[in-house]
Design a protein around this motif. Sequence first.
Motif, PDB file in Angstrom:
ATOM      1  N   ARG A   3       0.820  -1.219   0.000  1.00 28.07           N
ATOM      2  CA  ARG A   3       0.000   0.000   0.000  1.00 28.07           C
ATOM      3  C   ARG A   3       0.852   1.266   0.000  1.00 28.07           C
ATOM      4  N   GLN A   4       1.942   1.254   0.744  1.00 25.65           N
ATOM      5  CA  GLN A   4       2.795   2.434   0.786  1.00 25.65           C
ATOM      6  C   GLN A   4       3.372   2.733  -0.588  1.00 25.65           C
ATOM      7  N   GLN A   5       3.808   1.692  -1.288  1.00 19.90           N
ATOM      8  CA  GLN A   5       4.362   1.873  -2.630  1.00 19.90           C
ATOM      9  C   GLN A   5       3.311   2.424  -3.585  1.00 19.90           C
ATOM     10  N   VAL A   6       2.093   1.913  -3.492  1.00 18.21           N
ATOM     11  CA  VAL A   6       1.010   2.402  -4.350  1.00 18.21           C
ATOM     12  C   VAL A   6       0.722   3.867  -4.060  1.00 18.21           C
ATOM     13  N   SER A   7       0.595   4.196  -2.775  1.00 19.19           N
ATOM     14  CA  SER A   7       0.292   5.577  -2.399  1.00 19.19           C
ATOM     15  C   SER A   7       1.379   6.534  -2.852  1.00 19.19           C
ATOM     16  N   ARG A  16      -5.561   9.039  -5.079  1.00 16.98           N
ATOM     17  CA  ARG A  16      -5.419   8.544  -3.713  1.00 16.98           C
ATOM     18  C   ARG A  16      -5.832   7.080  -3.659  1.00 16.98           C
ATOM     19  N   LEU A  17      -5.149   6.329  -2.796  1.00 18.72           N
ATOM     20  CA  LEU A  17      -5.481   4.931  -2.563  1.00 18.72           C
ATOM     21  C   LEU A  17      -6.625   4.858  -1.569  1.00 18.72           C
ATOM     22  N   VAL A  74      -4.671  -2.818  -6.529  1.00 17.68           N
ATOM     23  CA  VAL A  74      -3.923  -1.972  -7.453  1.00 17.68           C
ATOM     24  C   VAL A  74      -2.655  -2.697  -7.876  1.00 17.68           C
ATOM     25  N   THR A  75      -2.434  -2.769  -9.177  1.00 22.56           N
ATOM     26  CA  THR A  75      -1.244  -3.420  -9.725  1.00 22.56           C
ATOM     27  C   THR A  75      -0.386  -2.379 -10.441  1.00 22.56           C
ATOM     28  N   LYS A  76       0.771  -2.808 -10.927  1.00 21.53           N
ATOM     29  CA  LYS A  76       1.646  -1.906 -11.669  1.00 21.53           C
ATOM     30  C   LYS A  76       0.969  -1.404 -12.939  1.00 21.53           C
ATOM     31  N   ARG A 217      -1.816  -1.030   7.458  1.00 23.02           N
ATOM     32  CA  ARG A 217      -2.383  -2.338   7.109  1.00 23.02           C
ATOM     33  C   ARG A 217      -1.392  -3.262   6.433  1.00 23.02           C
ATOM     34  N   ASP A 218      -0.257  -2.767   5.988  1.00 23.33           N
ATOM     35  CA  ASP A 218       0.730  -3.632   5.330  1.00 23.33           C
ATOM     36  C   ASP A 218       1.468  -4.504   6.336  1.00 23.33           C
TER      37      ASP A 218
END
Length: 218
Positions: A3-7, A16-17, A74-76, A217-218
Amino acid sequence: MNRQQVSDAVDGLGWRLVLGAICTEVAVASLTQAAEAAAVAVQAAGDDGQGHLSVDIRAQRAVLRLQSPTEWAVTKVDIVLAQAISTALTGHGLRLAAGSVQALEIAIDALDIAAVLPFWRAATGYIDEPGPSDVSDALVDPSGRGPTIWFQQMDAPRPQRNRIHLDIDVPHDAAAARIAAAIAAGGTLLSDAAAPAFWVLADPEGNEACICTWQGRD
């Protein structure tokens, strides 16, 4: 991606995630302009956007959402699509902002989840949530319109407490303002023990709602 990487990947783009998807909104002056913004986004996404991109068109805004249709996360691919869509929209003079994007969940307390879940699946026409999830039992609207319903395991009956509460998932940087507004409107903060994943609030009669984010949450 966690999640951190996505955000981190989308915050600077105005996305926003929120609850396993990345979202943004485009402010517009008319329904026609909202449809035009949607068309720009769809064209920028190309064939890769099929199933990943959804757009809610309104007279004052177009809300864009990206999520893998198979992983419900969410994916790349979604990150690349967000970048392409942001570039295309800003190139047309449109501004992306997280704004009021949010997602609503309904949480139902249950002593025997396996016994009650089939009823709710049948009554709502929902399906089992596919892909990875933070909860083991959840139902989702197959059309993608209604809120997610998930079931919280109870260890013993709690007749003094409501058995259904709402989870309002908001952008991580919108949580504090939402909590403050709820308290100013007569609410009470019951617990912040799980923050920043969620804060538990109650209305003046004790009915509960949780303000949730992706964080913690990660």
